[in-house]
Design an enzyme around this catalytic site. Structure first.
Site, PDB file in Angstrom:
ATOM      1  CE  LYS A   1      11.043  -6.639  -1.524  1.00 33.13           C
ATOM      2  NZ  LYS A   1       9.937  -6.379  -0.429  1.00 33.13           N
TER       3      LYS A   1
ATOM      4  NE  ARG B   1      13.417  -0.834   0.471  1.00 37.58           N
ATOM      5  CZ  ARG B   1      13.549  -2.139   1.133  1.00 37.58           C
ATOM      6  NH1 ARG B   1      14.399  -3.044   0.601  1.00 37.58           N
ATOM      7  NH2 ARG B   1      12.693  -2.387   2.030  1.00 37.58           N
TER       8      ARG B   1
ATOM      9  NE  ARG C   1       7.544  -9.532   8.861  1.00 38.17           N
ATOM     10  CZ  ARG C   1       8.529  -8.800   7.769  1.00 38.17           C
ATOM     11  NH1 ARG C   1       8.539  -9.629   6.752  1.00 38.17           N
ATOM     12  NH2 ARG C   1       8.882  -7.815   7.930  1.00 38.17           N
TER      13      ARG C   1
ATOM     14  NE  ARG D   1      11.754  -6.675   9.490  1.00 29.78           N
ATOM     15  CZ  ARG D   1      11.997  -6.720   8.131  1.00 29.78           C
ATOM     16  NH1 ARG D   1      12.210  -7.620   7.518  1.00 29.78           N
ATOM     17  NH2 ARG D   1      12.028  -5.519   7.496  1.00 29.78           N
TER      18      ARG D   1
ATOM     19  NE  ARG E   1       9.277  -1.935   6.543  1.00 26.37           N
ATOM     20  CZ  ARG E   1       8.973  -3.265   6.736  1.00 26.37           C
ATOM     21  NH1 ARG E   1       8.133  -3.532   8.123  1.00 26.37           N
ATOM     22  NH2 ARG E   1       9.369  -4.085   6.215  1.00 26.37           N
TER      23      ARG E   1
HETATM   24  P1  AMP Z   1      13.564  -4.834   4.227  1.00 26.97           P
HETATM   25  O1  AMP Z   1      13.890  -6.091   5.245  1.00 26.97           O
HETATM   26  O2  AMP Z   1      14.073  -5.230   2.765  1.00 26.97           O
HETATM   27  O3  AMP Z   1      12.320  -4.589   4.380  1.00 26.97           O
HETATM   28  O4  AMP Z   1      14.595  -3.615   4.628  1.00 26.97           O
HETATM   29  C1  AMP Z   1      14.556  -3.247   5.898  1.00 26.97           C
HETATM   30  C2  AMP Z   1      15.001  -1.793   6.083  1.00 26.97           C
HETATM   31  O5  AMP Z   1      16.532  -1.792   5.643  1.00 26.97           O
HETATM   32  C3  AMP Z   1      14.245  -0.840   4.908  1.00 26.97           C
HETATM   33  O6  AMP Z   1      13.090  -0.086   5.491  1.00 26.97           O
HETATM   34  C4  AMP Z   1      15.499   0.359   4.763  1.00 26.97           C
HETATM   35  O7  AMP Z   1      15.682   0.843   6.152  1.00 26.97           O
HETATM   36  C5  AMP Z   1      16.720  -0.519   4.799  1.00 26.97           C
HETATM   37  N1  AMP Z   1      17.108  -0.868   3.357  1.00 26.97           N
HETATM   38  C6  AMP Z   1      16.797  -2.297   2.994  1.00 26.97           C
HETATM   39  N2  AMP Z   1      17.469  -2.216   1.635  1.00 26.97           N
HETATM   40  C7  AMP Z   1      17.560  -1.010   1.341  1.00 26.97           C
HETATM   41  C8  AMP Z   1      17.684  -0.288   0.060  1.00 26.97           C
HETATM   42  N3  AMP Z   1      17.872  -0.985  -1.152  1.00 26.97           N
HETATM   43  N4  AMP Z   1      17.704   1.081  -0.080  1.00 26.97           N
HETATM   44  C9  AMP Z   1      17.740   1.784   1.180  1.00 26.97           C
HETATM   45  N5  AMP Z   1      17.371   1.300   2.228  1.00 26.97           N
HETATM   46  C10 AMP Z   1      17.317   0.009   2.559  1.00 26.97           C
END
Ligand code: AMP
Length: 217
Positions: free
Chosen positions: A13, A88, A127, A160, A171
């Site tokens: 994404k 989400r 990654r 990360r 996740r």
């Molecule tokens: P991402 O980089 O989008 O994978 O987000 C990393 C982490 O941020 C996720 O595993 C969640 O802990 C938190 N996070 C990001 N976006 C959201 C969202 N829309 N709702 C809840 N938690 C989020």
């Protein structure tokens, strides 16, 4: 144009969002990036969300909706935006609809990146990111020339914390339980379009532009 990118963690994404955002000249809004920046700066918000992020859990809807309410009000998003990693959950999808309704706007298209679980595990598990310039590497598919060192600026690469194997599995579980139902929500509204996320980034971009009927490169 207001777009949402859907797909499991590691579906690409972020990569597609960067390409699309420069092509369409609309801001790329990633809740993950916003929250990571807050935790890096050690703000009050950052301290609140860190424990959730470390475990691969979702940050509570109320917190995320407040963050997004503030973000989409900024002037750069008035002509459209590209949401990555948000919504989400169903309450988040309902929440953004409500927010946009206030200014007679709505989500126009939702693009779902389809990627097999096997591919996702390889992408996330391999990654590594440059601490200097932010370039992405993958130990399986795009390894750096020198071990854990950036090919472009020579800085150290880091992983990360939520790309640790047990966190990745959580996740993915959370994605299936909380985020998959959103597909049906948007599908019922006729807004969902599926894209093969296993192609190279330029082909994915081309396909997406075709879907949006913007350009056929
Ligand atoms: P991402 O980089 O989008 O994978 O987000 C990393 C982490 O941020 C996720 O595993 C969640 O802990 C938190 N996070 C990001 N976006 C959201 C969202 N829309 N709702 C809840 N938690 C989020």
């Amino acid at each position: 144009m207001n777009l949402v990118l859907l797909g499991p963690p590691g579906s690409g994404k972020g990569t597609l969002a960067k390409l699309l955002s420069s092509e369409l000249k609309i801001p790329h809004i990633s809740t993950g990036d916003i929250l990571r920046e807050e935790t890096k700066l050690g703000t009050c918000l950052g301290k609140k969300v860190k424990p959730f992020m470390e475990k691969g859990e979702l940050v509570p809807d109320q917190i995320i909706l407040e963050v997004m309410k503030e973000r989409i009000r900024k002037p750069d998003g008035q002509k459209g935006f590209l949401l990555d990693g948000f919504p989400r959950t169903i309450p988040q999808a309902l929440g953004i609809d409500e927010m946009l309704k206030e200014s007679t706007k709505s989500i126009d298209w939702v693009l779902k990146l389809d990627v097999s679980e096997d591919r996702v595990l390889k992408r996330l598990g391999g990654r590594w990111i440059c601490s200097g310039c932010g370039a992405f590497f993958n130990l399986y598919t795009k390894p750096p020339q020198k071990e854990l060192t950036c090919d472009f600026c020579g800085s150290k690469l880091y992983q990360r914390p939520d790309d640790a194997p047990e966190v990745i599995l959580n996740r993915l579980k959370v994605y299936k339980e909380e985020t998959l139902p959103i597909e049906e929500y948007y599908s019922k509204q006729g807004k969902l379009r599926k894209v093969n996320g296993e192609l190279d980034p330029d082909s994915i971009l081309k396909n997406v532009l075709n879907i949006l009927q913007l350009k056929n490169k």
